[in-house]
Motif scaffolding. Structure first.
Motif, PDB file in Angstrom:
ATOM      1  N   ALA A 162      -7.220   4.785  -5.885  1.00 35.85           N
ATOM      2  CA  ALA A 162      -8.180   5.812  -5.481  1.00 35.85           C
ATOM      3  C   ALA A 162      -7.510   7.177  -5.412  1.00 35.85           C
ATOM      4  O   ALA A 162      -6.292   7.285  -5.260  1.00 35.85           O
ATOM      5  CB  ALA A 162      -8.800   5.461  -4.130  1.00 35.85           C
ATOM      6  N   LEU A 163      -8.340   8.215  -5.516  1.00 37.47           N
ATOM      7  CA  LEU A 163      -7.918   9.588  -5.278  1.00 37.47           C
ATOM      8  C   LEU A 163      -8.722  10.131  -4.099  1.00 37.47           C
ATOM      9  O   LEU A 163      -9.929   9.903  -4.009  1.00 37.47           O
ATOM     10  CB  LEU A 163      -8.174  10.468  -6.502  1.00 37.47           C
ATOM     11  CG  LEU A 163      -7.222  10.337  -7.683  1.00 37.47           C
ATOM     12  CD1 LEU A 163      -7.713  11.223  -8.837  1.00 37.47           C
ATOM     13  CD2 LEU A 163      -5.807  10.734  -7.298  1.00 37.47           C
ATOM     14  N   SER A 164      -8.050  10.835  -3.200  1.00 37.24           N
ATOM     15  CA  SER A 164      -8.730  11.452  -2.064  1.00 37.24           C
ATOM     16  C   SER A 164      -8.507  12.954  -2.079  1.00 37.24           C
ATOM     17  O   SER A 164      -7.382  13.416  -2.236  1.00 37.24           O
ATOM     18  CB  SER A 164      -8.211  10.871  -0.737  1.00 37.24           C
ATOM     19  OG  SER A 164      -8.784   9.601  -0.487  1.00 37.24           O
ATOM     20  N   ALA A 165      -9.602  13.694  -1.905  1.00 39.59           N
ATOM     21  CA  ALA A 165      -9.543  15.146  -1.766  1.00 39.59           C
ATOM     22  C   ALA A 165      -9.811  15.500  -0.306  1.00 39.59           C
ATOM     23  O   ALA A 165     -10.674  14.886   0.340  1.00 39.59           O
ATOM     24  CB  ALA A 165     -10.578  15.814  -2.665  1.00 39.59           C
TER      25      ALA A 165
ATOM     26  N   PHE B 144       0.836  -1.202   0.000  1.00 41.80           N
ATOM     27  CA  PHE B 144       0.000   0.000   0.000  1.00 41.80           C
ATOM     28  C   PHE B 144       0.872   1.253   0.000  1.00 41.80           C
ATOM     29  O   PHE B 144       1.794   1.387   0.809  1.00 41.80           O
ATOM     30  CB  PHE B 144      -0.914   0.003   1.231  1.00 41.80           C
ATOM     31  CG  PHE B 144      -1.631   1.306   1.422  1.00 41.80           C
ATOM     32  CD1 PHE B 144      -2.635   1.704   0.558  1.00 41.80           C
ATOM     33  CD2 PHE B 144      -1.286   2.146   2.468  1.00 41.80           C
ATOM     34  CE1 PHE B 144      -3.290   2.917   0.737  1.00 41.80           C
ATOM     35  CE2 PHE B 144      -1.935   3.364   2.653  1.00 41.80           C
ATOM     36  CZ  PHE B 144      -2.943   3.740   1.784  1.00 41.80           C
ATOM     37  N   THR B 145       0.559   2.177  -0.916  1.00 41.43           N
ATOM     38  CA  THR B 145       1.384   3.374  -1.093  1.00 41.43           C
ATOM     39  C   THR B 145       0.499   4.602  -1.249  1.00 41.43           C
ATOM     40  O   THR B 145      -0.519   4.566  -1.945  1.00 41.43           O
ATOM     41  CB  THR B 145       2.290   3.236  -2.329  1.00 41.43           C
ATOM     42  OG1 THR B 145       3.097   2.064  -2.195  1.00 41.43           O
ATOM     43  CG2 THR B 145       3.208   4.442  -2.470  1.00 41.43           C
ATOM     44  N   ILE B 146       0.915   5.686  -0.582  1.00 35.71           N
ATOM     45  CA  ILE B 146       0.225   6.971  -0.697  1.00 35.71           C
ATOM     46  C   ILE B 146       1.131   7.971  -1.409  1.00 35.71           C
ATOM     47  O   ILE B 146       2.294   8.128  -1.040  1.00 35.71           O
ATOM     48  CB  ILE B 146      -0.158   7.525   0.689  1.00 35.71           C
ATOM     49  CG1 ILE B 146      -1.031   6.535   1.459  1.00 35.71           C
ATOM     50  CG2 ILE B 146      -0.884   8.862   0.547  1.00 35.71           C
ATOM     51  CD1 ILE B 146      -1.345   6.995   2.874  1.00 35.71           C
ATOM     52  N   PHE B 147       0.603   8.634  -2.414  1.00 32.74           N
ATOM     53  CA  PHE B 147       1.290   9.720  -3.098  1.00 32.74           C
ATOM     54  C   PHE B 147       0.592  11.012  -2.668  1.00 32.74           C
ATOM     55  O   PHE B 147      -0.545  11.267  -3.074  1.00 32.74           O
ATOM     56  CB  PHE B 147       1.220   9.555  -4.620  1.00 32.74           C
ATOM     57  CG  PHE B 147       1.844   8.287  -5.136  1.00 32.74           C
ATOM     58  CD1 PHE B 147       3.114   8.289  -5.677  1.00 32.74           C
ATOM     59  CD2 PHE B 147       1.151   7.086  -5.089  1.00 32.74           C
ATOM     60  CE1 PHE B 147       3.688   7.132  -6.172  1.00 32.74           C
ATOM     61  CE2 PHE B 147       1.710   5.919  -5.581  1.00 32.74           C
ATOM     62  CZ  PHE B 147       2.983   5.936  -6.123  1.00 32.74           C
TER      63      PHE B 147
ATOM     64  N   TYR C  68      -3.576   0.295  -3.720  1.00 37.06           N
ATOM     65  CA  TYR C  68      -3.735  -0.870  -2.859  1.00 37.06           C
ATOM     66  C   TYR C  68      -3.465  -2.128  -3.684  1.00 37.06           C
ATOM     67  O   TYR C  68      -4.308  -2.517  -4.505  1.00 37.06           O
ATOM     68  CB  TYR C  68      -5.157  -0.948  -2.295  1.00 37.06           C
ATOM     69  CG  TYR C  68      -5.710   0.339  -1.739  1.00 37.06           C
ATOM     70  CD1 TYR C  68      -5.794   0.546  -0.369  1.00 37.06           C
ATOM     71  CD2 TYR C  68      -6.199   1.337  -2.582  1.00 37.06           C
ATOM     72  CE1 TYR C  68      -6.336   1.724   0.147  1.00 37.06           C
ATOM     73  CE2 TYR C  68      -6.730   2.514  -2.080  1.00 37.06           C
ATOM     74  CZ  TYR C  68      -6.792   2.699  -0.721  1.00 37.06           C
ATOM     75  OH  TYR C  68      -7.329   3.860  -0.226  1.00 37.06           O
ATOM     76  N   PRO C  69      -2.309  -2.770  -3.511  1.00 37.55           N
ATOM     77  CA  PRO C  69      -2.040  -4.015  -4.250  1.00 37.55           C
ATOM     78  C   PRO C  69      -3.057  -5.099  -3.887  1.00 37.55           C
ATOM     79  O   PRO C  69      -3.717  -5.013  -2.839  1.00 37.55           O
ATOM     80  CB  PRO C  69      -0.632  -4.395  -3.781  1.00 37.55           C
ATOM     81  CG  PRO C  69      -0.039  -3.137  -3.254  1.00 37.55           C
ATOM     82  CD  PRO C  69      -1.180  -2.372  -2.677  1.00 37.55           C
TER      83      PRO C  69
END
Length: 213
Positions: free
Chosen positions: A165-168, A71-74, A96-97
């Motif tokens: 996913a994209l989060s705002a 799991f990685t967050i950019f 999310y792999p």
């Protein structure tokens, strides 16, 4: 005597209202009095020339087509893009792999979060202050809102396919408090944790060791 008491009550209420308003104001991004904020380097005349590049962030290029093994967050917050200062908005791209990757329970103390699922499926949920869980299975194209400050999570249980996913966020700097790390990696006395979770110190040590890797 009654007049003195009434005056004191009015003063007390005024102080409480003022304090309440201060708390409300400090709980969200402060308003700015200009179109945007540009940091002024020291030893200058107080003006800085900016162009479109100041408002551009290219750090998410590496997110496009990326499928990391865990799991990685950019992130794209004010730390990465200073032009977000005072704009009350930021972004994060999340990958999310397949096979049980999880964004563990956490909170964003300064912002609500609106997640848009681009690829795959996700199990998501948050817990409100009444300790009620609101959970949902999202499919590609779905959105889900996590209210500000509440504990929430995302989980990809699909064993074959990744989720993206994209989060705002409603803040240029939403902040993140990861619950497992905040509890077990913050040097809280192990006897306190054992008593809190109704277990023994040995179990707490195992949890701490597992989170340290």
């Amino acid at each position: 005597m009654a007049t003195v008491v009434l005056v004191n009550v009015v003063l007390l209420l005024t102080i409480l209202v003022h304090h309440h308003n201060q708390v409300q104001v400090s709980a969200s991004d402060p308003d700015i009095l200009t179109d945007f904020v540009v940091p002024v380097p020291p030893n200058t005349n107080g003006t800085v020339d900016v162009d479109g590049s100041y408002f551009t962030y290219t750090g998410l290029r590496s997110f496009i087509g990326a499928f990391p093994p865990k799991f990685t967050i950019f992130k794209a917050s004010v730390t990465q893009l200073p032009a977000l200062e005072g704009q009350s908005v930021s972004y994060a791209a999340l990958v999310y792999p397949p096979g049980g990757s999880v964004n563990p329970p956490h909170t964003h103390p300064r912002a609500s979060e609106l997640l848009f699922l681009l690829v795959g499926s996700l199990e998501v949920g948050f817990v409100d202050t009444g300790n009620q869980l609101f959970a949902q299975t999202l499919q590609q194209g779905d959105m889900f809102v996590f209210p500000k400050g509440l504990v929430h999570y995302q989980y990809n249980k699909d064993g074959k396919n990744p989720a993206v996913a994209l989060s705002a966020f409603g803040s240029a700097s939403p902040g993140t408090v990861a619950v497992p790390s905040a509890v077990f990696n913050a040097s809280i006395d192990e006897s306190i944790l054992a008593a809190s979770f109704k277990t023994d110190v040995g179990t707490i040590k195992k949890l701490e060791a597992g989170l340290s890797h």
